[in-house]
Motif scaffolding. Structure first.
Motif, PDB file in Angstrom:
ATOM      1  N   SER A  82       4.496  -5.202  10.878  1.00 28.13           N
ATOM      2  CA  SER A  82       5.432  -4.733   9.853  1.00 28.13           C
ATOM      3  C   SER A  82       6.540  -3.920  10.492  1.00 28.13           C
ATOM      4  O   SER A  82       6.340  -3.299  11.549  1.00 28.13           O
ATOM      5  CB  SER A  82       4.700  -3.870   8.827  1.00 28.13           C
ATOM      6  OG  SER A  82       3.697  -4.631   8.203  1.00 28.13           O
ATOM      7  N   SER A  93      -5.227   2.260  -2.466  1.00 29.62           N
ATOM      8  CA  SER A  93      -4.321   1.783  -3.520  1.00 29.62           C
ATOM      9  C   SER A  93      -4.688   2.272  -4.913  1.00 29.62           C
ATOM     10  O   SER A  93      -3.861   2.295  -5.803  1.00 29.62           O
ATOM     11  CB  SER A  93      -4.260   0.254  -3.517  1.00 29.62           C
ATOM     12  OG  SER A  93      -5.500  -0.282  -3.876  1.00 29.62           O
ATOM     13  N   SER A 110      -0.373   4.641   3.629  1.00 24.35           N
ATOM     14  CA  SER A 110       0.716   4.076   4.417  1.00 24.35           C
ATOM     15  C   SER A 110       1.278   5.097   5.415  1.00 24.35           C
ATOM     16  O   SER A 110       1.487   4.780   6.594  1.00 24.35           O
ATOM     17  CB  SER A 110       1.795   3.594   3.441  1.00 24.35           C
ATOM     18  OG  SER A 110       3.002   3.441   4.102  1.00 24.35           O
ATOM     19  N   LEU A 118       5.930  -8.659   3.926  1.00 29.93           N
ATOM     20  CA  LEU A 118       5.543  -7.383   4.537  1.00 29.93           C
ATOM     21  C   LEU A 118       5.599  -7.430   6.061  1.00 29.93           C
ATOM     22  O   LEU A 118       5.373  -6.426   6.726  1.00 29.93           O
ATOM     23  CB  LEU A 118       4.125  -7.000   4.088  1.00 29.93           C
ATOM     24  CG  LEU A 118       3.937  -6.853   2.563  1.00 29.93           C
ATOM     25  CD1 LEU A 118       2.471  -6.624   2.219  1.00 29.93           C
ATOM     26  CD2 LEU A 118       4.782  -5.687   2.042  1.00 29.93           C
ATOM     27  N   LEU A 156      -0.797   4.803  -2.677  1.00 27.90           N
ATOM     28  CA  LEU A 156      -0.458   3.914  -1.555  1.00 27.90           C
ATOM     29  C   LEU A 156       0.239   4.689  -0.437  1.00 27.90           C
ATOM     30  O   LEU A 156      -0.003   4.439   0.752  1.00 27.90           O
ATOM     31  CB  LEU A 156       0.478   2.796  -2.025  1.00 27.90           C
ATOM     32  CG  LEU A 156      -0.118   1.693  -2.903  1.00 27.90           C
ATOM     33  CD1 LEU A 156       0.989   0.860  -3.535  1.00 27.90           C
ATOM     34  CD2 LEU A 156      -1.056   0.797  -2.095  1.00 27.90           C
ATOM     35  N   GLY A 168       1.366  -3.417   7.239  1.00 25.77           N
ATOM     36  CA  GLY A 168       1.216  -3.109   5.816  1.00 25.77           C
ATOM     37  C   GLY A 168       0.566  -4.307   5.151  1.00 25.77           C
ATOM     38  O   GLY A 168       1.029  -5.436   5.307  1.00 25.77           O
ATOM     39  N   ARG A 209       0.991   4.723   9.394  1.00 28.49           N
ATOM     40  CA  ARG A 209       2.197   4.623  10.234  1.00 28.49           C
ATOM     41  C   ARG A 209       2.272   5.754  11.249  1.00 28.49           C
ATOM     42  O   ARG A 209       2.720   5.569  12.374  1.00 28.49           O
ATOM     43  CB  ARG A 209       3.445   4.598   9.354  1.00 28.49           C
ATOM     44  CG  ARG A 209       3.726   3.184   8.854  1.00 28.49           C
ATOM     45  CD  ARG A 209       5.047   3.088   8.170  1.00 28.49           C
ATOM     46  NE  ARG A 209       5.038   3.904   6.969  1.00 28.49           N
ATOM     47  CZ  ARG A 209       6.128   4.285   6.320  1.00 28.49           C
ATOM     48  NH1 ARG A 209       7.300   3.936   6.775  1.00 28.49           N
ATOM     49  NH2 ARG A 209       6.029   5.009   5.232  1.00 28.49           N
ATOM     50  N   ALA A 233      -2.664  -0.525   6.767  1.00 29.43           N
ATOM     51  CA  ALA A 233      -2.906   0.194   5.512  1.00 29.43           C
ATOM     52  C   ALA A 233      -2.404  -0.661   4.362  1.00 29.43           C
ATOM     53  O   ALA A 233      -1.423  -1.392   4.505  1.00 29.43           O
ATOM     54  CB  ALA A 233      -2.188   1.538   5.515  1.00 29.43           C
ATOM     55  N   THR A 234      -3.070  -0.551   3.209  1.00 33.57           N
ATOM     56  CA  THR A 234      -2.594  -1.247   2.016  1.00 33.57           C
ATOM     57  C   THR A 234      -1.269  -0.629   1.587  1.00 33.57           C
ATOM     58  O   THR A 234      -1.175   0.594   1.455  1.00 33.57           O
ATOM     59  CB  THR A 234      -3.619  -1.080   0.871  1.00 33.57           C
ATOM     60  OG1 THR A 234      -4.885  -1.498   1.349  1.00 33.57           O
ATOM     61  CG2 THR A 234      -3.221  -1.894  -0.346  1.00 33.57           C
ATOM     62  N   VAL A 235      -0.256  -1.463   1.368  1.00 30.07           N
ATOM     63  CA  VAL A 235       1.050  -0.944   0.936  1.00 30.07           C
ATOM     64  C   VAL A 235       1.490  -1.494  -0.429  1.00 30.07           C
ATOM     65  O   VAL A 235       2.486  -1.050  -0.986  1.00 30.07           O
ATOM     66  CB  VAL A 235       2.159  -1.213   1.988  1.00 30.07           C
ATOM     67  CG1 VAL A 235       1.894  -0.447   3.271  1.00 30.07           C
ATOM     68  CG2 VAL A 235       2.320  -2.700   2.254  1.00 30.07           C
ATOM     69  N   VAL A 270       6.223   1.324   0.273  1.00 31.51           N
ATOM     70  CA  VAL A 270       5.102   0.862  -0.553  1.00 31.51           C
ATOM     71  C   VAL A 270       5.669   0.299  -1.855  1.00 31.51           C
ATOM     72  O   VAL A 270       6.775   0.645  -2.256  1.00 31.51           O
ATOM     73  CB  VAL A 270       4.096   1.999  -0.860  1.00 31.51           C
ATOM     74  CG1 VAL A 270       3.534   2.572   0.427  1.00 31.51           C
ATOM     75  CG2 VAL A 270       4.737   3.083  -1.716  1.00 31.51           C
TER      76      VAL A 270
END
Ligand code: KG4
Ligand code: ZN
Length: 348
Positions: free
Chosen positions: A326, A10, A92, A344, A88, A108, A96, A78-80, A332
């Motif tokens: 998700s 991020s 992401s 999310l 991000l 996410g 994915r 993953a951080t979204v 993101v």
């Protein structure tokens, strides 16, 4: 006990981890700090490019260290949100793609939910509700946590985040970036009582002050004025004493308002997380104050205070255990309030 491969991109740390529930099987962080330090702060375009370069190797490394195959994972996270959009996107899209390739659910994760969960990488937490003081480079928030996904923000900074204040004051003192660790080192040999600095209060429209909100911009300006006044000869600037006084005031104000909030809300435990939670004086101040007031306190392990992927994995594992995943079209977001983190997920 879900097992998750988690990615974090991020801001300016590329990170990957494999966690099983709250146990870290492997974790790796590639920091870009040295490169951004040349510019005095994070350059978003450089951050995205470095994530693209670093992430595939980090994923390979943590998968090898965990000795697991993709078939043994229950999900990929993953951080979204929130964060730098370009940065991000790297995590992401990578997450994915891996999820689709290996036919696994994708999760996410909200970056701040990750920080909240980082404390679980240490000692187990008592059951909620409890109060979390989240202090990072981008956020300063007091959050009442009932359970994963059920949050109420009770306090926040109206201007700079605590970490941002450390970074800006470090720059004023010529200590480089990131400022938090640099101020901590300098403050160790300084006199924390030498300078009195303002604790920054936030007025309420109906009069009086907000008991749980913060303002650090006045403190930063006070340090600037102090430096200007003392800087007749820059070589004589008492940098260690200024750093120590600043660190003391920030720690006191964070701890005082957190403890007051916990007491007013009838919460027995205060939890400290985020990059600034790595600060030794803040930890000590929290321990002393909570001890004196009969409050319990917990802090994230030092290695998981600043950005990492293990905390993202813990948050994802908790969501997965609750049946969430998700949607395949999840994007993101530069901003997303923590209270809306459940947006999310689709719950099955
Ligand atoms: O949580 P984090 O890694 O990233 C964000 O999500 O923002 O926090 C980074 C922030 C920076 O502002 C850094 O100066 C601060 O945490 N920080 C510290 C310390 N280590 C990192 N602040 C005070 N004392 C430290 N030891
Ligand atoms: Zn963070």
């Amino acid at each position: 006990m879900p097992t998750v491969l988690a990615l974090e991109t991020s801001c300016d740390e590329s990170a990957a981890a494999v966690v099983r529930d709250c146990t870290v099987l492997a974790s790796a962080v590639a920091s870009q700090v040295e490169e951004h330090a040349l510019w005095g702060g994070v350059v978003p375009e450089i951050a995205s490019r470095r994530h693209v370069e670093a992430l595939p190797q980090l994923v390979e490394r943590v998968m090898a260290e965990s000795s697991l195959s993709y078939a043994e994972l229950d999900g990929i996270a993953a951080t979204v949100a929130p964060g730098l959009v370009g940065a991000l996107l790297v995590g992401s899209i990578t997450g994915r793609t891996l999820a689709r390739l290996h036919d696994l659910p994708f999760l996410g994760v909200h970056h701040l939910e990750g920080h909240l969960c980082s404390v679980q990488l240490g000692e187990p937490l008592p059951a909620g509700p409890y109060l979390v003081l989240l202090v990072s480079g981008g956020h300063t928030e007091l959050v009442r946590v009932e359970e994963v996904g059920v949050y109420q923000r009770l306090g926040r900074s109206h201007d700079d985040a605590a970490g941002e204040a450390f970074d800006k004051v470090a720059r004023l003192l010529g200590l480089g970036y990131p400022g938090g660790p640099a101020i901590q080192v300098e403050a160790a040999s300084g006199d924390p009582g030498r300078f009195s600095l303002p604790k920054g209060r936030v007025s309420r429209p109906q009069g009086g002050f907000h008991p749980y909100d913060f303002s650090f911009s006045g403190l930063k300006t006070a340090v600037l004025r102090l430096v200007q006044r003392l800087e007749q000869d820059p070589r004589d600037l008492p940098v260690a004493d200024i750093a120590a006084s600043f660190e003391r005031v920030v720690s006191e104000v964070l701890v005082e308002r957190s403890c007051r909030c916990a007491q007013d809300q009838g919460l027995e435990t205060v939890v400290l997380v985020g990059g600034v939670a790595a600060n030794r004086r803040l930890r000590q101040c929290m321990e002393e104050r909570c001890g004196a007031l009969g409050l319990q306190w917990r802090v994230a392990p030092l290695a998981y205070c600043t950005d990492n992927a293990a905390m993202i994995g813990v948050a994802a594992a908790a969501r997965l255990a609750g049946g969430a995943r998700s949607g395949t079209d999840l994007g993101v977001m530069a901003r997303l309030p923590l209270e809306e983190a459940s947006r999310l997920y689709e719950t099955r």
